[in-house]
Design an enzyme around this catalytic site. Structure first.
Site, PDB file in Angstrom:
ATOM      1  CE  LYS A 253      -3.159   2.304   2.971  1.00 15.32           C
ATOM      2  NZ  LYS A 253      -4.060   2.553   4.631  1.00 15.32           N
TER       3      LYS A 253
ATOM      4  CE  LYS B 243      -7.169   8.230   8.020  1.00 17.09           C
ATOM      5  NZ  LYS B 243      -7.390   7.092   8.963  1.00 17.09           N
TER       6      LYS B 243
ATOM      7  NE  ARG C 174     -10.585  -1.633   3.506  1.00 15.01           N
ATOM      8  CZ  ARG C 174     -10.888  -2.125   5.246  1.00 15.01           C
ATOM      9  NH1 ARG C 174     -12.298  -2.184   4.884  1.00 15.01           N
ATOM     10  NH2 ARG C 174     -10.138  -1.707   5.874  1.00 15.01           N
TER      11      ARG C 174
HETATM   12  N1  BES Z   1      -4.121   4.280   6.738  1.00 14.17           N
HETATM   13  C1  BES Z   1      -5.313   3.714   7.182  1.00 14.17           C
HETATM   14  C2  BES Z   1      -5.053   3.107   8.569  1.00 14.17           C
HETATM   15  C3  BES Z   1      -4.330   3.159   9.904  1.00 14.17           C
HETATM   16  C4  BES Z   1      -4.450   3.352  11.102  1.00 14.17           C
HETATM   17  C5  BES Z   1      -2.966   2.965   9.899  1.00 14.17           C
HETATM   18  C6  BES Z   1      -3.791   3.856  12.085  1.00 14.17           C
HETATM   19  C7  BES Z   1      -2.201   3.203  10.808  1.00 14.17           C
HETATM   20  C8  BES Z   1      -3.038   3.702  11.773  1.00 14.17           C
HETATM   21  C9  BES Z   1      -6.516   3.266   7.049  1.00 14.17           C
HETATM   22  O1  BES Z   1      -7.054   3.944   5.412  1.00 14.17           O
HETATM   23  C10 BES Z   1      -8.042   3.160   7.710  1.00 14.17           C
HETATM   24  O2  BES Z   1      -8.633   4.994   7.710  1.00 14.17           O
HETATM   25  N2  BES Z   1      -8.701   2.487   7.950  1.00 14.17           N
HETATM   26  C11 BES Z   1     -10.353   2.462   8.523  1.00 14.17           C
HETATM   27  C12 BES Z   1     -10.835   1.535   8.358  1.00 14.17           C
HETATM   28  C13 BES Z   1     -12.318   2.288   8.406  1.00 14.17           C
HETATM   29  C14 BES Z   1     -13.117   3.302   7.517  1.00 14.17           C
HETATM   30  C15 BES Z   1     -13.341   0.509   7.837  1.00 14.17           C
HETATM   31  C16 BES Z   1      -9.537   2.529  10.183  1.00 14.17           C
HETATM   32  O3  BES Z   1      -8.459   1.578   9.714  1.00 14.17           O
HETATM   33  O4  BES Z   1     -10.258   3.403  11.007  1.00 14.17           O
HETATM   34 ZN    ZN Z   2      -4.759   3.715   4.912  1.00 15.99          ZN
HETATM   35 MN    MN Z   3      -7.870   5.260   5.758  1.00 14.22          MN
END
Ligand code: BES
Ligand code: ZN
Ligand code: MN
Length: 500
Positions: free
Chosen positions: A267, A279, A353
């Protein structure tokens, strides 16, 4: 760092300091530590007796020799209990000692290869772990500091009397340096701020790596991705002004056997704002590191190209920002991935994903049947496993076991979490083949399985490094900031598959 092997007596080296070691519980030191103890009229055994030197893992004790031998200082590094000792203990001891040497300002030091004596490791393994520990432990990211922390440490010589062992240690050092250079490249990329580490910059680094390691490089730009139908990746990229890049690095280590191959995918979200599902400030703070998976792929390819295992390895990095610009994709949008599957965008922050859906589809279109993807994919894996181990998910238990074992062998802990068909109903969509999220439960598995939907027909393993790609404090050979996980796992995996 210059790391060499020399023959001779460690106490007689013309260096600023020497490093010897001690297992926990040993009261009468032998080997090099014993020789130093005798040269210092029993100072080491006295400090052991007084309880100042315990031999605990991570411990370093500095002794001034005050003219009793040529080096002005001795560092005794603790190796912990001999029962739990392994190559990771060597890396840790080498790392903390090297930092201690740097801390006291010595330029040259002599040491023995920890573990190659009573430690019971083979000499080449010990040499490799020494080089890795030293190079990984001394890493720092200070290019944007006006006054870089000064380091005078220039050279570490490893003293070994036995000729055959010395040759093995030398070979190990070369391997260890190639691997540590790659890990540190991965760290540099992931520590770099997102205003510098753009998809374009990642592609430029891939070009440097290709030239330096003799790899083939192909970089697809937006129109080429559109041509291939990479709608999932392009949907993420459309909210950003930074042009996306799809990086393909290939190494041919077994050209006569095209089936002997491995595809590693990472990724490459160079900044994850969340997109329109933006976020909060706390969640966004570390998102320059959301390309750590992609960085690990480019870095692993560098080491693989240098170490030349007998296997064909392709490294693939879908790189883009995830931004909420005026052209950004919206919740409710439907995109079509390269393999034809449609995805409803339920949440624009579940973008990893999406870019990996196209990367896995691409790998399948190139007939890859062993695929490992690496991603900072979910907050949920951090809830489950913290920063101690990477989460693994797969569709083929034998292959998953090999990947997990490849990590555990090199001290990069991996723990498998489940995938089950029952989870599929969580990411069913009313309007498309699937949607990109699956509610509150089992978030790490849902993310993994959505990627896995695109890997059908292949043995596929997903490594979620959201918790392990970044460290909040220094520990052993792992600095604060980007860790370089799982470069050593992937390099070891390529060798494991090549050998058997
Ligand atoms: N890059 C983030 C995941 C992440 C979180 C990496 C904390 C490192 C530290 C990913 O793209 C993300 O935002 N995931 C979401 C998915 C959700 C919206 C289903 C998450 O984990 O909240
Ligand atoms: Zn991410
Ligand atoms: Mn994300």
């Amino acid at each position: 760092m210059d790391i060499r092997v020399v023959r001779g007596d460690i106490t007689q080296q013309q260096v600023g300091a020497i490093v010897v070691n001690l297992f926990e519980g040993v009261t009468a030191p032998g080997g090099a530590t014993g020789a130093v103890d005798r040269a210092l009229d029993g100072a080491v055994s006295r400090l052991i007796e007084e309880g100042e030197i315990k031999g605990k893992r991570g411990e370093t004790t500095l002794i001034h020799t005050l003219g009793r031998m040529p080096p002005a200082r001795v560092i005794v590094a603790g190796l912990g209990k001999s029962d739990d000792f392994d190559a990771n203990g060597v890396r840790e001891a080498a790392a903390v000692s090297a930092r201690r040497l740097r801390g006291v300002g010595v330029a040259t030091a002599a040491t023995i290869a920890h573990g190659a004596g009573v430690g019971g490791l083979d000499a080449s393994e010990a040499g490799q772990a020494m080089a890795e520990g030293i190079e990984l432990g001394l890493y720092s990211f200070d290019k944007y500091k006006s006054e870089a922390a000064d380091s005078s440490l220039e050279e570490i010589v490893i003293v070994e009397a036995d000729d055959a062992k010395a040759a093995d240690i030398e070979g190990g050092i070369l391997r260890g340096q190639a691997i540590a250079t790659a890990v540190n490249l991965c760290r540099d990329m992931a520590n770099e701020p997102a205003n510098y580490m753009t998809p374009t910059r990642m592609a430029e680094i891939a070009l440097d790596v290709a030239r330096g390691s003799g790899l083939q490089l192909e970089v697809l730009d937006r129109p080429q991705m559109a041509e291939l139908g990479m709608g999932a990746l392009l949907g993420v990229a459309q909210g950003s002004d930074e042009p996306p890049k799809f990086v393909i690095l290939s190494y041919e280590g077994d050209p006569d056997n095209p089936d002997n191959s491995l595809a590693i995918l990472g990724k490459g979200i160079t900044f994850d704002s969340g997109g329109l599902d933006i976020k909060g400030a706390a969640g966004m703070a570390t998102m320059k590191g959301d390309m750590a998976g992609g960085a690990s792929i480019i870095a692993s390819m560098q080491a693989i190209g240098k170490l030349k295992p007998r296997i064909n390895v392709t490294g693939i990095v879908p790189a883009t920002e995830n931004m909420p610009g005026g052209h950004a994709q919206r919740p409710g949008d439907v995109v079509r991935a390269m393999n034809g599957k449609t995805i409803e965008i339920d949440n624009t922050d579940a973008e990893g994903r999406l870019v990996l859906a196209d990367a896995v589809s691409y790998a399948r279109s190139r007939n890859h049947t062993r695929i490992v993807d690496v991603a900072t994919l979910t907050g949920a894996v951090v809830v489950a496993l913290g920063d101690v181990c990477t989460g693994a998910f797969g569709n083929d238990q034998k292959f998953t076991d090999i990947v997990v074992e490849a990590g555990n062998q090199v001290g990069e802990r991996i723990w498998q979490l489940p995938t089950f068909d029952e989870y599929k109903q969580q990411y069913k969509s009313d309007v498309a083949d699937i949607k990109n999220t699956g509610g509150r439960g089992a978030g790490a598995t849902i993310g993994a399985q959505i990627i896995g939907e695109f890997g059908e027909g292949a043995s596929w393993v997903h490594l979620d490094i959201a918790g392990t790609s970044r460290a909040t404090s220094e520990k052993g050979y792992v600095p604060k900031g980007a860790t370089g996980v799982p470069v050593r796992t992937l390099v070891n995996l390529a060798h494991t598959l090549a050998d058997g």
